[in-house]
Design a protein around this motif. Structure first.
Motif, PDB file in Angstrom:
ATOM      1  N   GLU A  34       0.841  -1.198   0.000  1.00  0.00           N
ATOM      2  CA  GLU A  34       0.000   0.000   0.000  1.00  0.00           C
ATOM      3  C   GLU A  34       0.873   1.244   0.000  1.00  0.00           C
ATOM      4  OE1 GLU A  34      -4.037   1.494   2.243  1.00  0.00           O
ATOM      5  OE2 GLU A  34      -2.452   0.622   3.485  1.00  0.00           O
ATOM      6  N   ILE A  35       0.497   2.202  -0.844  1.00  0.00           N
ATOM      7  CA  ILE A  35       1.206   3.488  -0.938  1.00  0.00           C
ATOM      8  C   ILE A  35       0.151   4.578  -0.880  1.00  0.00           C
ATOM      9  CG2 ILE A  35       2.753   4.912  -2.329  1.00  0.00           C
ATOM     10  CD1 ILE A  35       3.436   2.166  -3.809  1.00  0.00           C
ATOM     11  N   VAL A  36       0.356   5.564  -0.001  1.00  0.00           N
ATOM     12  CA  VAL A  36      -0.625   6.635   0.174  1.00  0.00           C
ATOM     13  C   VAL A  36       0.081   7.984   0.075  1.00  0.00           C
ATOM     14  CG1 VAL A  36      -2.399   7.630   1.660  1.00  0.00           C
ATOM     15  CG2 VAL A  36      -1.991   5.155   1.699  1.00  0.00           C
ATOM     16  N   LEU A  37      -0.533   8.907  -0.672  1.00  0.00           N
ATOM     17  CA  LEU A  37      -0.034  10.281  -0.777  1.00  0.00           C
ATOM     18  C   LEU A  37      -1.156  11.230  -0.391  1.00  0.00           C
ATOM     19  CD1 LEU A  37       1.018   8.664  -3.616  1.00  0.00           C
ATOM     20  CD2 LEU A  37       2.357  10.760  -3.731  1.00  0.00           C
ATOM     21  N   ARG A  38      -0.789  12.297   0.324  1.00  0.00           N
ATOM     22  CA  ARG A  38      -1.744  13.339   0.680  1.00  0.00           C
ATOM     23  C   ARG A  38      -1.104  14.693   0.442  1.00  0.00           C
ATOM     24  NH1 ARG A  38      -2.147   9.495   4.780  1.00  0.00           N
ATOM     25  NH2 ARG A  38      -4.220   8.511   4.960  1.00  0.00           N
ATOM     26  N   GLY A  39      -1.929  15.633   0.025  1.00  0.00           N
ATOM     27  CA  GLY A  39      -1.419  16.980  -0.193  1.00  0.00           C
ATOM     28  C   GLY A  39      -2.473  17.853  -0.834  1.00  0.00           C
ATOM     29  N   PRO A  43      -6.832  25.664  -3.170  1.00  0.00           N
ATOM     30  CA  PRO A  43      -7.711  25.208  -2.077  1.00  0.00           C
ATOM     31  C   PRO A  43      -8.425  23.878  -2.364  1.00  0.00           C
ATOM     32  CG  PRO A  43      -8.804  26.923  -3.325  1.00  0.00           C
ATOM     33  CD  PRO A  43      -7.412  26.812  -3.908  1.00  0.00           C
ATOM     34  N   PHE A  44      -7.641  22.889  -2.760  1.00  0.00           N
ATOM     35  CA  PHE A  44      -8.175  21.553  -3.030  1.00  0.00           C
ATOM     36  C   PHE A  44      -7.190  20.538  -2.457  1.00  0.00           C
ATOM     37  CE2 PHE A  44      -9.506  24.395  -6.426  1.00  0.00           C
ATOM     38  CZ  PHE A  44     -10.880  24.198  -6.461  1.00  0.00           C
ATOM     39  N   ASP A  45      -7.675  19.645  -1.616  1.00  0.00           N
ATOM     40  CA  ASP A  45      -6.828  18.630  -0.995  1.00  0.00           C
ATOM     41  C   ASP A  45      -7.133  17.260  -1.598  1.00  0.00           C
ATOM     42  OD1 ASP A  45      -5.650  20.482   0.757  1.00  0.00           O
ATOM     43  OD2 ASP A  45      -7.338  20.285   2.154  1.00  0.00           O
ATOM     44  N   PHE A  46      -6.120  16.426  -1.685  1.00  0.00           N
ATOM     45  CA  PHE A  46      -6.324  15.106  -2.277  1.00  0.00           C
ATOM     46  C   PHE A  46      -5.665  14.022  -1.438  1.00  0.00           C
ATOM     47  CE2 PHE A  46      -2.138  16.144  -3.943  1.00  0.00           C
ATOM     48  CZ  PHE A  46      -1.470  14.925  -3.852  1.00  0.00           C
ATOM     49  N   THR A  47      -6.167  12.823  -1.612  1.00  0.00           N
ATOM     50  CA  THR A  47      -5.516  11.605  -1.133  1.00  0.00           C
ATOM     51  C   THR A  47      -5.487  10.633  -2.301  1.00  0.00           C
ATOM     52  OG1 THR A  47      -6.333  11.882   1.136  1.00  0.00           O
ATOM     53  CG2 THR A  47      -5.590   9.683   0.497  1.00  0.00           C
ATOM     54  N   ARG A  48      -4.328  10.079  -2.570  1.00  0.00           N
ATOM     55  CA  ARG A  48      -4.197   9.062  -3.622  1.00  0.00           C
ATOM     56  C   ARG A  48      -3.614   7.809  -2.981  1.00  0.00           C
ATOM     57  NH1 ARG A  48      -2.289   9.793  -9.835  1.00  0.00           N
ATOM     58  NH2 ARG A  48      -4.524  10.214  -9.937  1.00  0.00           N
ATOM     59  N   GLN A  49      -4.321   6.699  -3.139  1.00  0.00           N
ATOM     60  CA  GLN A  49      -3.938   5.439  -2.503  1.00  0.00           C
ATOM     61  C   GLN A  49      -3.777   4.336  -3.546  1.00  0.00           C
ATOM     62  OE1 GLN A  49      -7.013   3.166  -0.332  1.00  0.00           O
ATOM     63  NE2 GLN A  49      -5.651   3.261   1.458  1.00  0.00           N
ATOM     64  N   PHE A  50      -2.638   3.636  -3.478  1.00  0.00           N
ATOM     65  CA  PHE A  50      -2.379   2.467  -4.327  1.00  0.00           C
ATOM     66  C   PHE A  50      -2.386   1.231  -3.433  1.00  0.00           C
ATOM     67  CE2 PHE A  50      -0.550   6.011  -6.533  1.00  0.00           C
ATOM     68  CZ  PHE A  50      -0.671   5.731  -7.884  1.00  0.00           C
ATOM     69  N   ARG A  51      -3.159   0.218  -3.815  1.00  0.00           N
ATOM     70  CA  ARG A  51      -3.191  -1.054  -3.082  1.00  0.00           C
ATOM     71  C   ARG A  51      -2.985  -2.214  -4.050  1.00  0.00           C
ATOM     72  NH1 ARG A  51      -8.413  -0.744   1.029  1.00  0.00           N
ATOM     73  NH2 ARG A  51      -7.523   0.745   2.531  1.00  0.00           N
ATOM     74  N   GLU A 106      -9.262  10.610  -3.822  1.00  0.00           N
ATOM     75  CA  GLU A 106     -10.280  11.420  -3.158  1.00  0.00           C
ATOM     76  C   GLU A 106      -9.840  12.876  -3.222  1.00  0.00           C
ATOM     77  OE1 GLU A 106     -11.592  11.591   1.332  1.00  0.00           O
ATOM     78  OE2 GLU A 106     -12.568   9.862   0.371  1.00  0.00           O
ATOM     79  N   LEU A 107     -10.757  13.724  -3.679  1.00  0.00           N
ATOM     80  CA  LEU A 107     -10.477  15.151  -3.815  1.00  0.00           C
ATOM     81  C   LEU A 107     -11.489  15.932  -2.998  1.00  0.00           C
ATOM     82  CD1 LEU A 107      -8.700  17.272  -5.348  1.00  0.00           C
ATOM     83  CD2 LEU A 107     -10.476  17.292  -7.109  1.00  0.00           C
ATOM     84  N   ARG A 108     -10.994  16.872  -2.168  1.00  0.00           N
ATOM     85  CA  ARG A 108     -11.862  17.593  -1.240  1.00  0.00           C
ATOM     86  C   ARG A 108     -11.725  19.103  -1.444  1.00  0.00           C
ATOM     87  NH1 ARG A 108      -9.127  13.651   0.966  1.00  0.00           N
ATOM     88  NH2 ARG A 108      -7.504  15.055   1.680  1.00  0.00           N
ATOM     89  N   ALA A 109     -12.859  19.793  -1.251  1.00  0.00           N
ATOM     90  CA  ALA A 109     -12.885  21.250  -1.331  1.00  0.00           C
ATOM     91  C   ALA A 109     -14.049  21.759  -0.498  1.00  0.00           C
ATOM     92  CB  ALA A 109     -13.019  21.721  -2.779  1.00  0.00           C
ATOM     93  N   GLU A 110     -13.951  22.970  -0.002  1.00  0.00           N
ATOM     94  CA  GLU A 110     -15.067  23.548   0.759  1.00  0.00           C
ATOM     95  C   GLU A 110     -16.267  23.797  -0.129  1.00  0.00           C
ATOM     96  OE1 GLU A 110     -13.900  27.016   2.892  1.00  0.00           O
ATOM     97  OE2 GLU A 110     -12.370  25.964   4.090  1.00  0.00           O
ATOM     98  N   THR A 111     -16.002  24.153  -1.385  1.00  0.00           N
ATOM     99  CA  THR A 111     -17.091  24.401  -2.332  1.00  0.00           C
ATOM    100  C   THR A 111     -16.634  24.037  -3.736  1.00  0.00           C
ATOM    101  OG1 THR A 111     -18.562  26.074  -3.276  1.00  0.00           O
ATOM    102  CG2 THR A 111     -16.370  26.812  -2.618  1.00  0.00           C
ATOM    103  N   TRP A 112     -17.614  23.629  -4.553  1.00  0.00           N
ATOM    104  CA  TRP A 112     -17.334  23.293  -5.951  1.00  0.00           C
ATOM    105  C   TRP A 112     -18.004  24.287  -6.899  1.00  0.00           C
ATOM    106  CZ3 TRP A 112     -13.757  19.665  -6.128  1.00  0.00           C
ATOM    107  CH2 TRP A 112     -13.692  18.699  -5.115  1.00  0.00           C
ATOM    108  N   GLU A 113     -18.560  25.361  -6.380  1.00  0.00           N
ATOM    109  CA  GLU A 113     -19.408  26.226  -7.198  1.00  0.00           C
ATOM    110  C   GLU A 113     -18.656  26.955  -8.306  1.00  0.00           C
ATOM    111  OE1 GLU A 113     -21.237  29.151  -4.797  1.00  0.00           O
ATOM    112  OE2 GLU A 113     -19.374  30.054  -4.068  1.00  0.00           O
TER     113      GLU A 113
END
Length: 531
Positions: A399-404, A453-461, A472-479
């Protein structure tokens, strides 16, 4: 066609273009100039000094009995090479330097590439010109004392080779201290993992150019320290020849598909595994998987290097050595290469997890991370996940995980106003401080990352014989989002030798716009794929 002749044919294909770029009219004031934008189209106000490097491919095709070589021993080619050398001298500044992208730039790379080409061509053709010899000395003096901003090891190795070759041609020992100092810098900039520093990290493409120069230096001035550095570099380069024979790409620090084969032929005389690197690359070249470098500014580099590789080709070759399966984890380069069963993954952990994935000898997927087009303050901005940055990384056995966070792409364009300002600056104070201007432009166009202002997590299994990728991509708003997707070949910094076409880039854009537009504020985008 033999393996060797693949190099010759790829180079010969570029000679008509190079001759088209050349002003071949002896009565023209720009006779010998290879910058067609300057002498023919007249759309720029100075010639690029780098273009004069194109004398070397012409000198080589004049001299080498290549198959199907209609330029061999043609007197006109010899005349045009001399004209190109003399134009390099006429168009240079009084101190021997030259410009590449803006007036009074005094570009170290352009000066070194073109000087080496002119010196090699002069000697190869047995030319006799006091004006050319004076120019060689003047430019060598400038190069010996010029120190550019940024860590580009290929330039340092190139300058070492230039100074040695001019010293030999002129019978001079003027630059021995500078040669030793530059070579020490090359050694200092080689990471213990084997790679040479190029701006923000490891670029396997420019790495092969550095090796090509160092291999020539070793032939001219051998030393145990240089031999060890080259051997480490060959081991590193062998990791990056893909199963299909292609090389490098967008997961590397400078996004290049560069491959310079000449050094591996020279080194292969005393380190046979170097020949396997070329043999594996030649398999890709035979399948049409080499990148295209046939544009007006960069067509020369690979052309002369391929011709030299043909000339130095080692005919008696050991069986091609294939890389052993398993994991190669270059922790300081932050690149992970993993071969399991019939799959191979090339993963950039310093670039948000951009990757290439192969099964057998076929590229299955190239991925350069999320790209979002966002409306911000009335303008459209591009947030991307592939910029070099300090990402959080977890590397386990399966498993390899990246966040940023994503970063804002560097998309600064030249406008009329910007051009006027740059010209005004360079014709006044900038001409006295060209390295400062270069450093500022590097910050704007190449180095650094401004977070978006967009955070991500990328996971390899690793599951059931393949890799499963979860994003997974996260943001307070997508508008404000206009478009979202993942490309096979997206890059967002300025590098001369990047953004060339290579067949693997024919993969379609993965459009995620509709999926993102259905999300509620704060709801993450989740994407699962089995490679």
């Amino acid at each position: 066609m033999t393996q060797r002749d693949l190099f010759a044919q790829a180079a010969l294909d570029q000679i008509p273009k190079i001759l088209t770029l050349l002003d071949r009219n002896p009565h023209s004031p720009t006779y010998g100039c290879f910058d067609r934008n300057f002498w023919q189209y007249k759309i720029i106000d100075f010639p690029s000094g780098m273009s004069q490097e194109f004398v070397w491919p012409l000198a080589l095709v004049y001299s080498l009995p290549l198959p199907n070589n209609l330029y061999y021993q043609q007197p006109t080619i010899r005349d045009w090479v001399l004209a190109g050398i003399l134009y390099a001298a006429r168009s240079a500044h009084a101190d021997g330097s030259c410009d590449d992208y803006f007036p009074f730039e005094r570009a170290g790379g352009a000066a070194a590439f073109s000087l080496l080409a002119c010196v090699e061509s002069y000697e190869l053709l047995g030319l006799d010109s006091p004006a050319a010899l004076d120019f060689f000395r003047t430019r060598a003096n400038w190069l010996a004392h010029h120190h550019e901003s940024g860590r580009l090891t290929n330039h340092q190795a190139l300058i070492v080779l230039c100074l040695i070759r001019v010293s030999q041609l002129l019978g001079s020992e003027d630059w021995q201290d500078e040669i030793a100092q530059r070579l020490d810098r090359v050694f200092a900039w080689q990471n213990p993992e084997g790679w040479f520093q190029e701006y923000e990290g490891c670029d396997p493409g420019y790495h092969t150019l550095t090796l090509s120069c160092l291999a020539r230096v070793y032939d001219l001035q051998p030393s145990e320290r240089l031999r060890d550095a080259i051997a480490k570099g060959v081991t590193l380069a062998a990791y990056f020849v893909h199963p299909d024979g292609s090389y490098g790409g967008e997961y590397t620090s400078r996004n290049t598909y560069n491959f310079f084969p000449h050094g591996f032929e020279l080194v292969g005389r005393w380190l046979p595994e170097a020949l396997s690197v070329n043999d594996r690359f030649l398999e890709g070249l035979a399948r049409g998987l080499g990148a295209c470098y046939a544009d007006d500014h960069i067509v020369g580099h690979h052309t002369w290097n391929y011709l030299l590789a043909w000339q130095a080709f080692v005919l008696e070759r050991p069986p091609t050595k294939q890389p052993a399966p398993g994991r190669v984890w270059l922790q300081e380069a932050r690149v992970l290469i993993e071969q399991r069963q019939d799959t191979k993954l090339y993963l950039a952990l310093n670039k948000g997890g951009a990757f290439k994935f192969f099964r057998g000898d076929r590229l299955v997927l190239s991925d350069t991370q999320f790209s979002l087009l966002v409306r911000q303050g009335g303008a459209l901005k591009n947030a991307v996940g592939h910029l070099v940055g300090p990402y959080q990384i977890e590397v386990g056995p399966d498993e390899i995980v990246l966040r940023g966070s994503l970063g804002w792409a560097k998309q600064k364009q030249m406008t009329t106003l910007n051009l006027i300002i740059l010209r005004a600056v360079m014709y006044t104070v900038g001409r006295f401080f060209p390295n400062l201007i270069r450093k500022l432009l590097q910050k704007v166009l190449i180095t650094g990352k401004k977070p978006a202002p967009f955070d991500f997590t990328r996971q390899f299994r690793w599951r059931d014989g393949t890799w499963q990728v979860t994003d997974e991509l996260r943001a307070e708003t997508w508008e404000n989002l206009v478009s979202a997707g993942i490309a096979a070949d997206q890059t967002s910094i300025y590098v001369v030798m990047s953004r060339t076409f290579q067949a693997g880039q024919l993969q379609p854009w993965l459009d995620l716009t509709a999926a993102v537009q259905q999300l509620s504020p704060g709801q993450p985008l989740r994407l699962e794929r089995t490679l």
